[in-house]
Design a protein around this motif. Sequence first.
Motif, PDB file in Angstrom:
ATOM      1  N   THR A  40       0.733  -1.350  -0.081  1.00  0.00           N
ATOM      2  CA  THR A  40       0.067  -0.024   0.010  1.00  0.00           C
ATOM      3  C   THR A  40       0.979   1.270  -0.055  1.00  0.00           C
ATOM      4  N   THR A  41       0.342   2.100  -0.620  1.00  0.00           N
ATOM      5  CA  THR A  41       1.227   3.639  -0.438  1.00  0.00           C
ATOM      6  C   THR A  41      -0.266   4.709  -0.050  1.00  0.00           C
ATOM      7  N   GLY A  42      -0.053   5.556   0.933  1.00  0.00           N
ATOM      8  CA  GLY A  42      -0.894   6.382   1.212  1.00  0.00           C
ATOM      9  C   GLY A  42      -0.439   7.765   1.061  1.00  0.00           C
ATOM     10  N   ALA A  68       2.839   7.208 -10.272  1.00  0.00           N
ATOM     11  CA  ALA A  68       4.175   6.677  -9.805  1.00  0.00           C
ATOM     12  C   ALA A  68       4.370   5.762  -8.695  1.00  0.00           C
ATOM     13  N   ALA A  69       3.420   6.116  -7.735  1.00  0.00           N
ATOM     14  CA  ALA A  69       3.691   4.820  -6.554  1.00  0.00           C
ATOM     15  C   ALA A  69       3.026   3.481  -7.120  1.00  0.00           C
ATOM     16  N   MET A  70       2.016   3.702  -7.770  1.00  0.00           N
ATOM     17  CA  MET A  70       1.320   2.266  -8.325  1.00  0.00           C
ATOM     18  C   MET A  70       2.662   1.544  -9.172  1.00  0.00           C
ATOM     19  N   GLU A  71       3.147   2.385  -9.937  1.00  0.00           N
ATOM     20  CA  GLU A  71       4.207   1.845 -10.676  1.00  0.00           C
ATOM     21  C   GLU A  71       5.471   1.103  -9.962  1.00  0.00           C
ATOM     22  N   ARG A  72       5.705   1.621  -8.642  1.00  0.00           N
ATOM     23  CA  ARG A  72       6.752   1.154  -7.830  1.00  0.00           C
ATOM     24  C   ARG A  72       6.278   0.892  -6.368  1.00  0.00           C
ATOM     25  N   PRO A  73       5.554  -0.156  -6.255  1.00  0.00           N
ATOM     26  CA  PRO A  73       5.031  -0.277  -4.700  1.00  0.00           C
ATOM     27  C   PRO A  73       6.294  -0.393  -3.917  1.00  0.00           C
ATOM     28  N   GLN A  74       6.104  -0.195  -2.528  1.00  0.00           N
ATOM     29  CA  GLN A  74       7.148  -0.128  -1.830  1.00  0.00           C
ATOM     30  C   GLN A  74       6.833  -0.917  -0.465  1.00  0.00           C
ATOM     31  N   PRO A  75       7.647  -1.715   0.090  1.00  0.00           N
ATOM     32  CA  PRO A  75       6.970  -2.483   1.334  1.00  0.00           C
ATOM     33  C   PRO A  75       7.027  -1.504   2.487  1.00  0.00           C
ATOM     34  N   GLY A  76       6.324  -1.650   3.629  1.00  0.00           N
ATOM     35  CA  GLY A  76       6.382  -0.920   4.750  1.00  0.00           C
ATOM     36  C   GLY A  76       5.250   0.076   5.132  1.00  0.00           C
ATOM     37  N   ALA A  77       4.174   0.081   4.050  1.00  0.00           N
ATOM     38  CA  ALA A  77       3.237   1.002   4.032  1.00  0.00           C
ATOM     39  C   ALA A  77       3.469   2.569   4.294  1.00  0.00           C
ATOM     40  N   PRO A  78       4.165   2.815   3.378  1.00  0.00           N
ATOM     41  CA  PRO A  78       4.657   4.304   3.333  1.00  0.00           C
ATOM     42  C   PRO A  78       3.326   5.192   3.261  1.00  0.00           C
ATOM     43  N   VAL A 131       9.114  14.806  -2.412  1.00  0.00           N
ATOM     44  CA  VAL A 131      10.184  15.002  -3.582  1.00  0.00           C
ATOM     45  C   VAL A 131      11.359  14.114  -3.559  1.00  0.00           C
ATOM     46  N   ALA A 132      11.749  13.758  -2.470  1.00  0.00           N
ATOM     47  CA  ALA A 132      12.775  12.935  -2.419  1.00  0.00           C
ATOM     48  C   ALA A 132      12.469  11.499  -2.950  1.00  0.00           C
ATOM     49  N   ALA A 133      11.253  10.931  -2.570  1.00  0.00           N
ATOM     50  CA  ALA A 133      10.894   9.688  -3.149  1.00  0.00           C
ATOM     51  C   ALA A 133      10.509   9.594  -4.725  1.00  0.00           C
ATOM     52  N   PHE A 134       9.931  10.905  -5.209  1.00  0.00           N
ATOM     53  CA  PHE A 134       9.417  10.611  -6.495  1.00  0.00           C
ATOM     54  C   PHE A 134      10.127  11.791  -7.369  1.00  0.00           C
ATOM     55  N   GLY A 135      11.053  12.487  -6.844  1.00  0.00           N
ATOM     56  CA  GLY A 135      11.884  13.280  -7.945  1.00  0.00           C
ATOM     57  C   GLY A 135      11.207  14.443  -8.633  1.00  0.00           C
TER      58      GLY A 135
END
Length: 307
Positions: A165-167, A225-235, A285-289
């Motif tokens: 998940t990404t919130g 962008a979040a859907m294309e690169r899911p990350q662990p840890g429910a950010p 900004v750091a996460a998605f550039g």
Amino acid sequence: MARYLVTGGCGFIGSHLIERLLAAGHEVRVLDDLSTGKRENLPDSVPVTVGDVADPAAVDAAMSGVDGCFHLAAVASVDRSREAWLETHHANLSGTIAVFDAARRARGGGPVPVVYASSAAVYGDNPNMPLTEDAATRPLSAYGADKLGCELHARVADGVHGVPTTGFRFFNVFGPRQDPKSPYSGVISIFAGRIARGEPITVNGDGEQVRDFVYVKDLVRYLTAAMERPQPGAPVYNVCTGTPTTVNRLAEVLAAVAGKPLDRRTGPARPGDIRVSIGDPSRLVAAFGMACETSLEEGLRDTLAWL
Ligand code: NAD
Ligand code: UD2
């Protein structure tokens, strides 16, 4: 090309997200109860199931076979959550759990990622501006409490059920297709509609409340962008500009951009209204550039042009 479910896709933010997904060649389907959303916000080619996101059978059916879900369906109003506490809780929190639950078995019996809408309302009356994602969450409204609940259940979805998940904690979003006629709409659409029609606006309280206004077309880029690169840890990420604007100044800029006189009335302060809300976009900004770049004036021009 991927196949996505967008809950709340007939709404303001959902319709912009879907425009972007279709332009990228993806296939989209929508689950929406049309309580505030409109079918005509979307092209006829997009299949819409009219149903309640808190109805597990409806969500399971809509989720079947998709590659991911954007979950935007909610009663997106602090005022409404005060008037209809339990009803908005069903949509806003039970609906989100229904989405996470269905995402566990969406594709071939396995989990798919969920990108979902949280809100700056989770910070409530935290006075430490600008708000970073690590700031204490102290919601003042049922709406904010339920959005915080969504984030907690997102951790369960990720940690217990393997659903990435990404919130996104949206600050105050504005732009074309935000309904100017609904009393529960955002302040910009209400003011823009009234100023364009030459009607007075009502400022709640002294108008020195501060908000961080985000243009909708900037925002939807983060969702895809979040859907294309899911990350662990429910950010979770703030979606904000870091730029403060008072309600009074907003009214003045809007009138100037519209080229209309400003007829400003004063109404009572809204119960539970947050005084200052400004986000720190550094983590985003750091996460998605990329930053939210559209200026308030530019975004207001687009919004007025749509009316
Ligand atoms: P919106 O009202 O235009 O969209 C919400 C959509 O969800 C509508 O199409 C509505 O018909 C649908 N919906 C509501 N209850 C439903 C239910 N029970 N079942 C199925 N569909 C349902 O609002 P929006 O501004 O586009 O908000 C989208 C999301 O972003 C919401 O989750 C909202 O809480 C969140 N958000 C919005 C803002 C903002 O400033 N607009 C800020 C922070 C968070
Ligand atoms: C909250 C959330 C926001 C989003 C939104 C969904 C915060 C800080 N923000 O927005 O992230 O989830 O809810 O609805 O929690 N106002 C007037 N006159 C009007 C209408 C509004 O003065 O006619 C004022 C209102 O009192 C408030 C400001 O404008 O101070 C913004 O109000 P809003 O309803 O657009 O959004 P807000 O901040 O409650």
